[in-house]
Design a protein around this motif. Structure first.
Motif, PDB file in Angstrom:
ATOM      1  N   GLU A   1       0.863  -1.176   0.000  1.00  0.00           N
ATOM      2  CA  GLU A   1       0.000   0.000   0.000  1.00  0.00           C
ATOM      3  C   GLU A   1       0.898   1.223   0.000  1.00  0.00           C
ATOM      4  OE1 GLU A   1      -3.953   0.646   2.205  1.00  0.00           O
ATOM      5  OE2 GLU A   1      -2.451   1.583   3.515  1.00  0.00           O
TER       6      GLU A   1
ATOM      7  N   THR B   1       1.092   5.629  -1.280  1.00  0.00           N
ATOM      8  CA  THR B   1       0.285   6.830  -1.486  1.00  0.00           C
ATOM      9  C   THR B   1       0.579   7.431  -2.850  1.00  0.00           C
ATOM     10  OG1 THR B   1       0.394   7.209   0.890  1.00  0.00           O
ATOM     11  CG2 THR B   1      -0.302   9.067  -0.463  1.00  0.00           C
ATOM     12  N   ASP B   2      -0.496   7.785  -3.587  1.00  0.00           N
ATOM     13  CA  ASP B   2      -0.292   8.421  -4.885  1.00  0.00           C
ATOM     14  C   ASP B   2      -0.081   9.928  -4.698  1.00  0.00           C
ATOM     15  OD1 ASP B   2      -2.803   9.648  -4.642  1.00  0.00           O
ATOM     16  OD2 ASP B   2      -3.772   8.393  -6.149  1.00  0.00           O
TER      17      ASP B   2
ATOM     18  N   GLY C   1      -2.540  11.923  -2.642  1.00  0.00           N
ATOM     19  CA  GLY C   1      -2.710  11.566  -1.239  1.00  0.00           C
ATOM     20  C   GLY C   1      -3.584  10.349  -1.009  1.00  0.00           C
ATOM     21  N   ASN C   2      -4.013   9.677  -2.090  1.00  0.00           N
ATOM     22  CA  ASN C   2      -4.843   8.470  -1.962  1.00  0.00           C
ATOM     23  C   ASN C   2      -3.955   7.258  -1.691  1.00  0.00           C
ATOM     24  OD1 ASN C   2      -7.252   9.886  -2.795  1.00  0.00           O
ATOM     25  ND2 ASN C   2      -6.445   9.793  -4.871  1.00  0.00           N
ATOM     26  N   LYS C   3      -4.438   6.368  -0.810  1.00  0.00           N
ATOM     27  CA  LYS C   3      -3.741   5.108  -0.560  1.00  0.00           C
ATOM     28  C   LYS C   3      -4.133   4.122  -1.657  1.00  0.00           C
ATOM     29  CE  LYS C   3      -1.976   5.858   3.631  1.00  0.00           C
ATOM     30  NZ  LYS C   3      -0.543   6.002   3.783  1.00  0.00           N
TER      31      LYS C   3
ATOM     32  N   LYS D   1      -3.755   0.231  -2.682  1.00  0.00           N
ATOM     33  CA  LYS D   1      -3.373  -1.092  -2.161  1.00  0.00           C
ATOM     34  C   LYS D   1      -3.521  -2.104  -3.289  1.00  0.00           C
ATOM     35  CE  LYS D   1      -4.269  -4.152   1.783  1.00  0.00           C
ATOM     36  NZ  LYS D   1      -3.032  -4.077   2.558  1.00  0.00           N
TER      37      LYS D   1
ATOM     38  N   THR E   1      -1.115   7.213 -12.442  1.00  0.00           N
ATOM     39  CA  THR E   1      -0.883   6.951 -11.027  1.00  0.00           C
ATOM     40  C   THR E   1       0.601   6.688 -10.790  1.00  0.00           C
ATOM     41  OG1 THR E   1      -3.088   6.009 -10.820  1.00  0.00           O
ATOM     42  CG2 THR E   1      -1.522   5.492  -9.068  1.00  0.00           C
TER      43      THR E   1
ATOM     44  N   LEU F   1       3.449   6.367  -7.704  1.00  0.00           N
ATOM     45  CA  LEU F   1       3.551   6.102  -6.278  1.00  0.00           C
ATOM     46  C   LEU F   1       4.989   6.286  -5.806  1.00  0.00           C
ATOM     47  CD1 LEU F   1       1.472   2.800  -6.319  1.00  0.00           C
ATOM     48  CD2 LEU F   1       0.640   5.088  -5.760  1.00  0.00           C
TER      49      LEU F   1
ATOM     50  N   ASP G   1       8.018   3.991  -0.091  1.00  0.00           N
ATOM     51  CA  ASP G   1       8.583   4.321   1.222  1.00  0.00           C
ATOM     52  C   ASP G   1       9.582   3.248   1.654  1.00  0.00           C
ATOM     53  OD1 ASP G   1       6.946   2.143   1.754  1.00  0.00           O
ATOM     54  OD2 ASP G   1       5.519   3.285   2.962  1.00  0.00           O
TER      55      ASP G   1
END
Length: 160
Positions: free
Chosen positions: A27, A29-30, A33-35, A37, A100, A102, A105
């Motif tokens: 999961e 974040t784009d 700010g949308n998660k 998954k 999209t 990402l 992290d």
């Protein structure tokens, strides 16, 4: 499957990528700010992975898949790098890309075994493309040479 990664012919890292079987879930974040998954996506997913959005081949790869994403609503396209979200936003604004994207992290790169462990790009992700259907990796291409572009046609074919 251990493999060497080169940049312009010089070995810079060794990785042990996940290339088939169950797709590790993630999961991230784009840029809005949308998660996002992986396990929640219902269409075939084409994941384009690149080391640094601010380099020529990464830019070509992302623009190519952005054009394909506009033509293929039956596929979820995800582009992933470990550039910061701000670096990605600035690049997308400058290049007119709206797919999209990402910011990893670290969890995606670790799960897929794509983090370069050595050399000048230590910590970056190896250039690769995956197609995931129903939780399974049905196609993967890990580019041994970072300056090569992926086989776009084969990746798109694997989504069918």
């Amino acid at each position: 499957m251990t493999m060497n990664i080169t940049s312009h012919g010089e070995k810079i890292a060794t990785i042990n990528p996940t290339t088939s079987g169950d797709a590790p879930d993630f999961e991230l974040t784009d840029l809005k700010g949308n998660k996002i998954k992986l396990s929640k996506l219902e269409k075939p997913v084409l994941i384009s992975v690149f080391p640094d959005i601010n380099t020529r081949v990464c830019s070509l790869q992302t623009k190519h898949f952005n054009l394909e994403a506009a033509k293929h609503s039956e596929i979820d396209f995800l582009s992933i790098s470990n550039n910061t979200a701000d670096e990605q936003k600035n690049w997308c604004a400058a290049e007119g890309v709206d797919m999209t994207i990402l910011a990893d992290d670290g969890t995606f790169g670790q799960a897929y075994g794509l983090v370069l462990n050595d050399g000048p790009l230590k910590g970056r992700l190896a250039r690769s493309v995956f197609v995931v259907k129903e939780g399974q990796i049905v196609y993967s291409e890990i580019l041994a040479e970072l300056s090569d572009e992926p086989n776009y046609e084969k990746a798109l074919e694997a989504t069918k």
